[in-house]
Design an enzyme around this catalytic site. Structure first.
Site, PDB file in Angstrom:
ATOM      1  CG  ASP A  16      39.348  39.883  32.003  1.00 14.81           C
ATOM      2  OD1 ASP A  16      40.058  40.801  31.549  1.00 14.81           O
ATOM      3  OD2 ASP A  16      39.704  38.691  32.040  1.00 14.81           O
ATOM      4  CG  ASP A  22      37.808  41.805  38.036  1.00 15.67           C
ATOM      5  OD1 ASP A  22      38.852  41.140  37.946  1.00 15.67           O
ATOM      6  OD2 ASP A  22      36.741  41.491  37.464  1.00 15.67           O
ATOM      7  CG  ASP A  30      32.804  41.120  36.347  1.00 20.78           C
ATOM      8  OD1 ASP A  30      32.332  40.176  35.704  1.00 20.78           O
ATOM      9  OD2 ASP A  30      33.991  41.147  36.719  1.00 20.78           O
TER      10      ASP A  30
END
Length: 314
Positions: free
Chosen positions: A46, A44, A218
């Site tokens: 961001d 991922d 995250d």
């Protein structure tokens, strides 16, 4: 976490089973000829590779370039903040993406790409996590494909992926008219469960064995993507993902060192693929220890560093 046995190979053109959590109307990916034999690491973007939101960081450069107004930047910040800080549920995330797409209506794709390229050094490069860059380098040294999978638009994600050394990127696509200008509509979104569909399509296209592969995220919203691989890793996890990782025994990595990319040097391999594999094993074992035994965090990190230094001298 030891890799699971590869799934039985399907014949050419056979459909791969749709992963848990994927939309029912999403097309199932098609398997390539022969069994998958390559390994990938899916990251991922961001809050995983970057310490911020790429779209948020690029708002001011876009305003200075004249592509969007100050008001549009302010609105963009407002709708991005909940996603940036705590993550959002799917309906709210869809609304955020639709608003961002409307902000870009009428803008030339070529101009946006140029603004992003010009702003990489000032807006994006200082926000790269050193720990993420080290993992990317270790996967590359091990011969793995490195792929960035993000809900941000491809015009933003692809240059950032190249900058951090990823081989390719999979991202949200915005609709463009015949003159190359954004229409304000989304052609394909990669929000949440859609990511796992794109991941499986990428695996099918590139001969990736997902049970031998890694995924880093995250957000608990990426649970379907994490469950699609044999080596899920919770990176800078939100509260819900941290709890999920503890239940499932998934490694947890907390990144704390944003660095300027040009000042960061990748580790030099001393023994080729073997050392890269050892670095990955250290990262996974250290993360597992932190997930299972939070009070041992202080001891686990020095142990990982000592082992990494030891492999560097082999």
């Amino acid at each position: 976490m030891s890799p699971a046995s590869p799934a039985p190979a399907s014949s050419s053109g056979a459909q791969v089973p749709r992963p848990a959590g994927a939309p029912q109307d999403a097309p199932a990916p098609t398997a390539p000829c022969g069994p998958p034999h390559r390994t990938a690491a899916y990251f991922d973007l961001d809050k995983t590779i970057l310490a911020t939101s790429a779209a948020l960081a690029l708002g001011e450069p876009m305003r200075r370039s004249g592509l969007i107004s100050r008001t549009a930047v302010a609105r963009g910040v407002v709708v991005q903040l909940p996603y940036l800080l705590v993550g959002v549920d799917t309906p709210q995330a869809n609304r955020i993406m639709e608003r961002l797409a409307r902000m870009l209506a009428g803008i030339s794709r070529r101009e946006l790409r140029q603004v992003v390229e010009d702003a990489l050094g000032s807006a994006i490069e200082p926000a790269c996590y050193a720990e993420a860059l080290q993992l990317i380098a270790a996967h590359q040294q091990a011969g793995h494909d490195v792929v960035v999978v993000s809900a941000s638009t491809s015009e933003i994600v692809e240059p950032v992926a190249r900058m951090v050394g990823a081989g390719r990127a999979v991202a949200t696509r915005l609709e463009v008219d015949d003159e190359g200008r954004f229409t304000g509509r989304i052609e394909r979104s990669l929000l949440h469960a859609q990511k796992v569909v794109a991941l499986q399509e990428d695996a099918a296209a590139h001969g990736i064995d997902l049970q031998r592969s890694w995924a880093y995220s995250d957000s608990v919203s990426d649970e379907p993507m994490l469950r699609a691989v044999g080596h899920p890793v919770a990176a800078n996890p939100d509260r819900e993902l941290r709890r999920l990782a503890a239940r499932e025994g998934w490694p947890v990595r907390d990144f704390v060192r944003p660095v300027r990319l040009r000042s960061w040097a990748p580790p030099q391999p001393a023994s080729g693929v073997l050392q890269a594999a050892l670095l990955l094993a250290v990262a996974t074992a250290t993360g597992w220890a932190v997930a299972r035994f939070p009070r041992r965090r202080a001891a686990a990190a020095p142990l990982g560093r000592r082992l990494a230094r030891r492999t560097g001298r082999s």
